[in-house]
Structure formats: C-alpha cells, structure tokens
Motif scaffolding. Structure first.
Motif, PDB file in Angstrom:
ATOM      1  N   TYR A 273      -8.865   2.999  12.173  1.00 59.81           N
ATOM      2  CA  TYR A 273      -8.787   3.306  10.639  1.00 59.81           C
ATOM      3  C   TYR A 273      -7.307   2.753  10.107  1.00 59.81           C
ATOM      4  O   TYR A 273      -6.340   2.876  10.586  1.00 59.81           O
ATOM      5  CB  TYR A 273      -8.627   4.836  10.258  1.00 59.81           C
ATOM      6  N   LYS A 274      -7.665   2.118   8.864  1.00 63.03           N
ATOM      7  CA  LYS A 274      -6.512   1.377   8.361  1.00 63.03           C
ATOM      8  C   LYS A 274      -6.194   2.173   7.034  1.00 63.03           C
ATOM      9  O   LYS A 274      -6.748   2.245   6.160  1.00 63.03           O
ATOM     10  CB  LYS A 274      -6.925  -0.221   7.838  1.00 63.03           C
ATOM     11  N   GLY A 275      -5.111   2.931   7.323  1.00 62.24           N
ATOM     12  CA  GLY A 275      -4.547   3.820   6.193  1.00 62.24           C
ATOM     13  C   GLY A 275      -3.360   3.288   5.571  1.00 62.24           C
ATOM     14  O   GLY A 275      -2.843   2.286   5.761  1.00 62.24           O
ATOM     15  N   VAL A 276      -2.689   3.988   4.521  1.00 64.61           N
ATOM     16  CA  VAL A 276      -1.523   3.592   3.750  1.00 64.61           C
ATOM     17  C   VAL A 276      -0.351   3.408   4.923  1.00 64.61           C
ATOM     18  O   VAL A 276       0.478   2.951   4.546  1.00 64.61           O
ATOM     19  CB  VAL A 276      -1.049   4.476   2.760  1.00 64.61           C
TER      20      VAL A 276
ATOM     21  N   ASN B  27      -2.361   0.936  10.706  1.00 60.28           N
ATOM     22  CA  ASN B  27      -3.748   0.966  11.602  1.00 60.28           C
ATOM     23  C   ASN B  27      -3.551   2.027  12.625  1.00 60.28           C
ATOM     24  O   ASN B  27      -2.412   2.383  12.938  1.00 60.28           O
ATOM     25  CB  ASN B  27      -3.730  -0.351  12.392  1.00 60.28           C
ATOM     26  N   ILE B  28      -4.570   3.105  12.548  1.00 61.84           N
ATOM     27  CA  ILE B  28      -4.514   4.169  13.552  1.00 61.84           C
ATOM     28  C   ILE B  28      -5.639   4.237  14.273  1.00 61.84           C
ATOM     29  O   ILE B  28      -6.767   4.136  13.919  1.00 61.84           O
ATOM     30  CB  ILE B  28      -4.671   5.653  12.310  1.00 61.84           C
ATOM     31  N   ALA B  29      -5.237   4.518  15.759  1.00 62.09           N
ATOM     32  CA  ALA B  29      -6.228   4.789  16.697  1.00 62.09           C
ATOM     33  C   ALA B  29      -5.646   5.674  17.621  1.00 62.09           C
ATOM     34  O   ALA B  29      -4.425   5.706  17.863  1.00 62.09           O
ATOM     35  CB  ALA B  29      -6.546   3.186  17.376  1.00 62.09           C
TER      36      ALA B  29
ATOM     37  N   ALA C 259       0.906  -1.156  -0.001  1.00 62.95           N
ATOM     38  CA  ALA C 259      -0.089  -0.060   0.003  1.00 62.95           C
ATOM     39  C   ALA C 259       0.718   1.284   0.092  1.00 62.95           C
ATOM     40  O   ALA C 259       0.423   2.028  -0.715  1.00 62.95           O
ATOM     41  CB  ALA C 259      -1.038   0.128   1.199  1.00 62.95           C
ATOM     42  N   MET C 260       2.026   1.270   0.737  1.00 64.56           N
ATOM     43  CA  MET C 260       2.679   2.481   0.737  1.00 64.56           C
ATOM     44  C   MET C 260       3.589   2.611  -0.502  1.00 64.56           C
ATOM     45  O   MET C 260       3.740   3.601  -1.082  1.00 64.56           O
ATOM     46  CB  MET C 260       3.764   2.382   1.868  1.00 64.56           C
TER      47      MET C 260
END
Length: 375
Positions: A338-341, A344-346, A284-285
């Motif tokens: 949230y799953k981003g590039v 995982n973000i929390a 993804a990156m």
C-alpha cells in the motif's frame, strides 16, 4: 410485479429492508493521563481516515459501507488497556488501530489474537510485540531494533559521543529502546558510563542525575516519554549537567519545549521518530499536515499520519478480500502492499513493516527540526 414492489416498499417502511453494512474500526490510546497528547493525535488520524472513507463512499466488493470509529481510552495503563481490548473484542469490531505505547499494545495483543481481530499499531516500537507468534499483529513504523541502533550510530558518528549515560522509565517502550541504543553504541565501540532508571510518573530526578553527573558524560540518552523527559531536562540544567539529551519518538514533539520549562537550548535534544518520508513523499505528507490542521485546528504531533494510513490499510484489505470479516480479510492484510502518506507499506512474516524509515530531529526555537531520513 406491482405486488413485489409494494412488498419491498412495505418492508422498507417497517424498517425490515436490508441495512447498510456497518464496519467498526476500534482505536485505543491514552485519551487521559500524561501521554494523552499523543493518544489524541493518534485518534485524530483514525478519525480523518474514517471521514475520508465515508466521504468518498468507500465500498467493500461493491457494497455500500458505513465506516464507524469505536474509540477507547487506555490512559497509557496496561490494565486499562486489556479492559479496553476486551470491550472491543466483545463488541466484535472489524479491526483495531492501537494501542499507543508498547506497554499497552503488547498485553492487549493477546486478547485481539484470541478474538481473531487484526491489530495495527501506529506507534508501538518494542520488538516483542510482533515476536509473539500472533498472526493478528501488525506495525506501520520501524521497531526499536532499527530505531535504537540508528540512534547509537548517529550518537557516535555525528555527535562524537564517547561517554554516554542512559536512563529508562521501566516501561516496555523505554527499556526496549535503551537496550537497542546500547547495542548500537557497542557496534561503534562505545560503552555506557552510567545506567539509571526512573518510572513514567516520576517528577524528581535529582538523585539519578547527581550520580550521572559524577560519571562526566557527554550525552544522556533517555528511554521514555516527553512528560518525563521535559522536567528531567529542566533538572539537568539546575544541576549544571549541560550536556545533550537523546531519545526516541516519545520525546520527539514540540511539547518538549513547554515541558522543559523553556530550558531546552537549540540543538540540545536529538530524537528519532519511527517513520518519516523521503523526498518523493514530502508533498503528500505536507498536504496531510495541512488537512489535519484545517480539520482539528492544531498541528500534527507524531502519530496521526501513521494511524491514518493504518486505518486505510484495513479498509483496503477488506475491499480486496471482499469481506470485513476478520478471518476473511486477514490473509489479504498480511500480503498487502500500500502506498500511503507515510510511504510504501508492506509487512514481513512477523507483521513488521518492511524497510521502515527513521527520521532524526533536533529542536530550534522550541520547534522540531528535521536532520535526516534514514533506514
């Protein structure tokens, strides 16, 4: 029925029909000055996210939305940062991504808090930012406590550093990073042999480097940005101080080679970026980096993937809350996963990212080369 349809048509023709909802996302960073290359990288990430939201017709609770970027330049200066923040607050933007440096992010955060506008920084790492008790402050990268201590451990365990000199640029970022790096050294039983400071506009370091040379260090740690670190590295060589340099994300881009006048030797500089993806997120990156280069014709510096994710996080929180009004979506933002590039973000209760990653790099052939991703 015909009269009703005619009335709607007349309202539309007169420009009185309900307008498409417009959501404005503010972004503030240095568009001018010595760290503008990072600021433009950050803005490009937000711009890509805004374009992606509009391209896929992203809605809020099923309502059509026009996503708009509201950019401001703070030149990396605290006074200009607060002026830019007040401008965005007065304009009642729906959320803000920024600022770029801790020295601009922290003073601006009080203005956003007073206005009730959520603020996500994609690059500022000073722990003080999220310790103010503001429910509007969020960060999508690891802070200096995590970053500095990881660098301290690496310096001792992997680089066998025993005599370390430190220099900071007297900014909130530089001082905070050096403080936590020194804490990391002490946890490994190593103390500094010299401590000096400069400023973020300095170009002559001969006096402090001469004093440091006298302490016979095997490593120089710099808390600051590459606009200062590059010339400093060049002057280290001129003075015969041929030791390794270490620093944080402020010196962690390919600009270091150019700014050092080509004097940076392979493996001489070790730096860490607050963030980074583990093996599962590499694809993804890589795609993001390819899309970025296609869109802007240049490579990602550091911040763009994080400012991109930060923008999409705001949009997702608005969608889950069913509103772009800051007071309504702020609780959803605080609870968001949230799953981003960038992974995982929390957020924790302070607004810091949970389990933030750190990536260690060196440079080979003038280009940044990954050493490892850690937490």
């Amino acid at each position: 029925m015909k009269k009703y349809l005619f009335a709607l048509s007349a309202l539309s023709a007169a420009g009185l029909a309900p307008a498409q909802e417009v959501v404005r996302i503010g972004h503030v960073a240095a568009m001018t000055g010595p760290v503008a290359h990072f600021g433009k990288d950050s803005e490009n990430g937000v711009r890509m996210a805004i374009e992606a939201l509009n391209a896929r017709g992203a809605t809020i609770a099923g309502r059509k939305v026009k996503w708009v970027l509201a950019p401001e330049d703070d030149a990396g200066e605290p006074k200009q940062a607060t002026a830019a923040a007040q401008k965005l607050a007065d304009a009642k933007v729906n959320g803000v991504i920024g600022h770029e440096t801790s020295g601009t992010t922290i003073p601006a955060s009080k203005i956003y808090f007073d206005a009730g506008i959520p603020q996500i920084t994609a690059s500022s790492t000073n722990p003080a930012y999220t310790k103010q008790g503001f429910n509007t402050t969020f960060r999508v990268v690891a802070n200096d406590i995590q970053l500095g201590r990881a660098l301290g451990r690496y310096a001792v365990k992997s680089m066998a550093a025993k005599r370390v000199a430190v220099i900071d640029d007297r900014t909130a970022y530089g001082q905070g990073l050096v403080t936590e790096f020194v804490n990391g050294l002490r946890q490994q039983g190593v103390n500094v042999v010299a401590k000096e400071f400069t400023n973020d506009k300095a170009t002559d370091f001969s006096a402090i480097l001469t004093r440091i040379r006298a302490s016979n260090p095997d490593l120089v740690f710099f808390g600051g940005m590459n606009a200062v670190a590059g010339p400093m590295l060049r002057q280290m060589k001129q003075l015969g101080l041929n030791v390794k340099m270490m620093g944080g994300d402020g010196i962690c881009s390919d600009e270091m080679h150019k700014l050092s006048g080509g004097t940076m030797a392979d493996g001489q500089v070790v730096c860490a970026e607050a963030g980074g993806v583990e093996a599962a997120g590499k694809a993804a990156m890589d795609k993001f980096r390819a899309d970025y280069k296609k869109r802007f014709g240049i490579d990602v510096q550091i911040i763009a993937p994080y400012s991109y994710d930060a923008t999409l996080i705001l949009a997702e929180a608005m969608n889950r809350a069913g509103s772009a009004a800051p007071a309504k979506y702020l609780p959803a933002l605080a609870k968001l996963r949230y799953k981003g590039v960038t992974g995982n973000i929390a957020f924790d209760p302070h607004g810091d990212i949970r389990d933030g990653t750190i990536t260690l790099y060196t440079f080979k052939g003038g280009h940044r080369t990954e050493i490892a991703v850690t937490k």
